[in-house]
Design a protein around this motif. Structure first.
Motif, PDB file in Angstrom:
ATOM      1  N   ILE A   1       5.602  -6.527   8.111  1.00 17.74           N
ATOM      2  CA  ILE A   1       4.225  -6.235   7.714  1.00 17.74           C
ATOM      3  C   ILE A   1       3.743  -5.099   8.611  1.00 17.74           C
ATOM      4  O   ILE A   1       3.938  -5.132   9.825  1.00 17.74           O
ATOM      5  CB  ILE A   1       3.323  -7.488   7.894  1.00 17.74           C
ATOM      6  CG1 ILE A   1       3.848  -8.677   7.090  1.00 17.74           C
ATOM      7  CG2 ILE A   1       1.875  -7.174   7.585  1.00 17.74           C
ATOM      8  CD1 ILE A   1       3.844  -8.485   5.600  1.00 17.74           C
ATOM      9  N   SER A   2       3.100  -4.088   8.030  1.00 20.41           N
ATOM     10  CA  SER A   2       2.677  -2.944   8.837  1.00 20.41           C
ATOM     11  C   SER A   2       1.314  -3.144   9.485  1.00 20.41           C
ATOM     12  O   SER A   2       1.056  -2.629  10.572  1.00 20.41           O
ATOM     13  CB  SER A   2       2.662  -1.669   7.996  1.00 20.41           C
ATOM     14  OG  SER A   2       1.759  -1.790   6.925  1.00 20.41           O
TER      15      SER A   2
ATOM     16  N   LYS B   1       3.918   0.401   2.283  1.00 20.62           N
ATOM     17  CA  LYS B   1       3.675  -0.355   3.504  1.00 20.62           C
ATOM     18  C   LYS B   1       3.137  -1.714   3.080  1.00 20.62           C
ATOM     19  O   LYS B   1       2.380  -1.809   2.114  1.00 20.62           O
ATOM     20  CB  LYS B   1       2.636   0.336   4.380  1.00 20.62           C
ATOM     21  CG  LYS B   1       3.117   1.609   5.004  1.00 20.62           C
ATOM     22  CD  LYS B   1       2.058   2.160   5.926  1.00 20.62           C
ATOM     23  CE  LYS B   1       2.540   3.416   6.618  1.00 20.62           C
ATOM     24  NZ  LYS B   1       1.545   3.915   7.565  1.00 20.62           N
ATOM     25  N   LYS B   2       3.520  -2.740   3.796  1.00 21.25           N
ATOM     26  CA  LYS B   2       3.035  -4.078   3.479  1.00 21.25           C
ATOM     27  C   LYS B   2       1.891  -4.430   4.419  1.00 21.25           C
ATOM     28  O   LYS B   2       2.040  -4.362   5.634  1.00 21.25           O
ATOM     29  CB  LYS B   2       4.148  -5.112   3.612  1.00 21.25           C
ATOM     30  CG  LYS B   2       5.258  -4.944   2.591  1.00 21.25           C
ATOM     31  CD  LYS B   2       6.207  -6.124   2.624  1.00 21.25           C
ATOM     32  CE  LYS B   2       7.251  -5.935   3.678  1.00 21.25           C
ATOM     33  NZ  LYS B   2       8.278  -6.991   3.688  1.00 21.25           N
ATOM     34  N   LYS B   3       0.748  -4.771   3.822  1.00 25.08           N
ATOM     35  CA  LYS B   3      -0.394  -5.252   4.588  1.00 25.08           C
ATOM     36  C   LYS B   3      -0.596  -6.719   4.265  1.00 25.08           C
ATOM     37  O   LYS B   3      -0.368  -7.151   3.147  1.00 25.08           O
ATOM     38  CB  LYS B   3      -1.662  -4.481   4.240  1.00 25.08           C
ATOM     39  CG  LYS B   3      -1.667  -3.060   4.740  1.00 25.08           C
ATOM     40  CD  LYS B   3      -3.023  -2.445   4.586  1.00 25.08           C
ATOM     41  CE  LYS B   3      -3.035  -1.062   5.220  1.00 25.08           C
ATOM     42  NZ  LYS B   3      -4.390  -0.558   5.369  1.00 25.08           N
ATOM     43  N   SER B   4      -1.033  -7.461   5.256  1.00 26.63           N
ATOM     44  CA  SER B   4      -1.298  -8.872   5.067  1.00 26.63           C
ATOM     45  C   SER B   4      -2.765  -9.137   5.394  1.00 26.63           C
ATOM     46  O   SER B   4      -3.353  -8.456   6.230  1.00 26.63           O
ATOM     47  CB  SER B   4      -0.394  -9.693   5.987  1.00 26.63           C
ATOM     48  OG  SER B   4      -0.560 -11.062   5.746  1.00 26.63           O
ATOM     49  N   VAL B   5      -3.349 -10.123   4.730  1.00 25.49           N
ATOM     50  CA  VAL B   5      -4.740 -10.492   4.970  1.00 25.49           C
ATOM     51  C   VAL B   5      -4.783 -11.939   5.436  1.00 25.49           C
ATOM     52  O   VAL B   5      -4.228 -12.818   4.790  1.00 25.49           O
ATOM     53  CB  VAL B   5      -5.598 -10.329   3.697  1.00 25.49           C
ATOM     54  CG1 VAL B   5      -7.044 -10.753   3.971  1.00 25.49           C
ATOM     55  CG2 VAL B   5      -5.557  -8.903   3.187  1.00 25.49           C
ATOM     56  N   ILE B   6      -5.427 -12.154   6.573  1.00 26.55           N
ATOM     57  CA  ILE B   6      -5.681 -13.513   7.037  1.00 26.55           C
ATOM     58  C   ILE B   6      -7.022 -13.915   6.452  1.00 26.55           C
ATOM     59  O   ILE B   6      -8.045 -13.308   6.752  1.00 26.55           O
ATOM     60  CB  ILE B   6      -5.704 -13.587   8.574  1.00 26.55           C
ATOM     61  CG1 ILE B   6      -4.330 -13.230   9.141  1.00 26.55           C
ATOM     62  CG2 ILE B   6      -6.148 -14.982   9.026  1.00 26.55           C
ATOM     63  CD1 ILE B   6      -4.270 -13.168  10.648  1.00 26.55           C
TER      64      ILE B   6
ATOM     65  N   VAL C   1       0.863  -1.175   0.000  1.00 19.28           N
ATOM     66  CA  VAL C   1       0.000   0.000   0.000  1.00 19.28           C
ATOM     67  C   VAL C   1       0.899   1.223   0.000  1.00 19.28           C
ATOM     68  O   VAL C   1       1.771   1.363   0.851  1.00 19.28           O
ATOM     69  CB  VAL C   1      -0.921   0.005   1.243  1.00 19.28           C
ATOM     70  CG1 VAL C   1      -1.766   1.262   1.278  1.00 19.28           C
ATOM     71  CG2 VAL C   1      -1.797  -1.244   1.265  1.00 19.28           C
ATOM     72  N   LEU C   2       0.692   2.122  -0.946  1.00 14.82           N
ATOM     73  CA  LEU C   2       1.497   3.331  -1.060  1.00 14.82           C
ATOM     74  C   LEU C   2       1.087   4.328   0.020  1.00 14.82           C
ATOM     75  O   LEU C   2      -0.098   4.572   0.246  1.00 14.82           O
ATOM     76  CB  LEU C   2       1.318   3.954  -2.449  1.00 14.82           C
ATOM     77  CG  LEU C   2       2.178   5.164  -2.770  1.00 14.82           C
ATOM     78  CD1 LEU C   2       3.662   4.812  -2.667  1.00 14.82           C
ATOM     79  CD2 LEU C   2       1.863   5.686  -4.155  1.00 14.82           C
ATOM     80  N   SER C   3       2.083   4.886   0.720  1.00 21.02           N
ATOM     81  CA  SER C   3       1.835   5.918   1.726  1.00 21.02           C
ATOM     82  C   SER C   3       2.871   7.028   1.528  1.00 21.02           C
ATOM     83  O   SER C   3       3.743   6.923   0.679  1.00 21.02           O
ATOM     84  CB  SER C   3       1.942   5.325   3.134  1.00 21.02           C
ATOM     85  OG  SER C   3       3.283   5.090   3.464  1.00 21.02           O
TER      86      SER C   3
END
Length: 94
Positions: A47-48, A11-16, A4-6
């Protein structure tokens, strides 16, 4: 994982997508331990934040996620199944 661009770069987001504990092993902290280890691994990998989706009627799971620090972001229809309402929850870890 999705970048995700900030303003500070990516930033790295993870989805469970799924956590499931056999009914014979519930209420023995296996879900909590699994989630703790997953969060620890995601911290190591920088991961952020972690996102997950949970049915609004799944009170035990919601309680576990809130205990672990996840916050309800919004309510979403049809993402967990047809005609089902779920919460999007997020845990910021960095």
């Amino acid at each position: 994982m999705k970048p995700v661009l900030s303003l500070k770069g990516f930033k790295k987001k993870s989805v469970i997508y799924s956590i499931s504990i056999d009914k014979n092993f519930r209420r023995k902290h296996h879900g909590e331990n699994l989630l703790k280890e997953s969060i620890k691994e995601m911290r190591i990998n920088r991961i952020s934040s972690i996102l997950l989706y949970v049915n609004t009627e799944n009170f035990p799971a919601i309680g576990l996620y809130e205990k672990m620090g996840f916050k309800i972001i919004k309510e979403i229809k049809d993402i967990c199944g047809s005609k089902e309402t779920c919460y999007e929850m997020e845990l910021r870890i960095l």
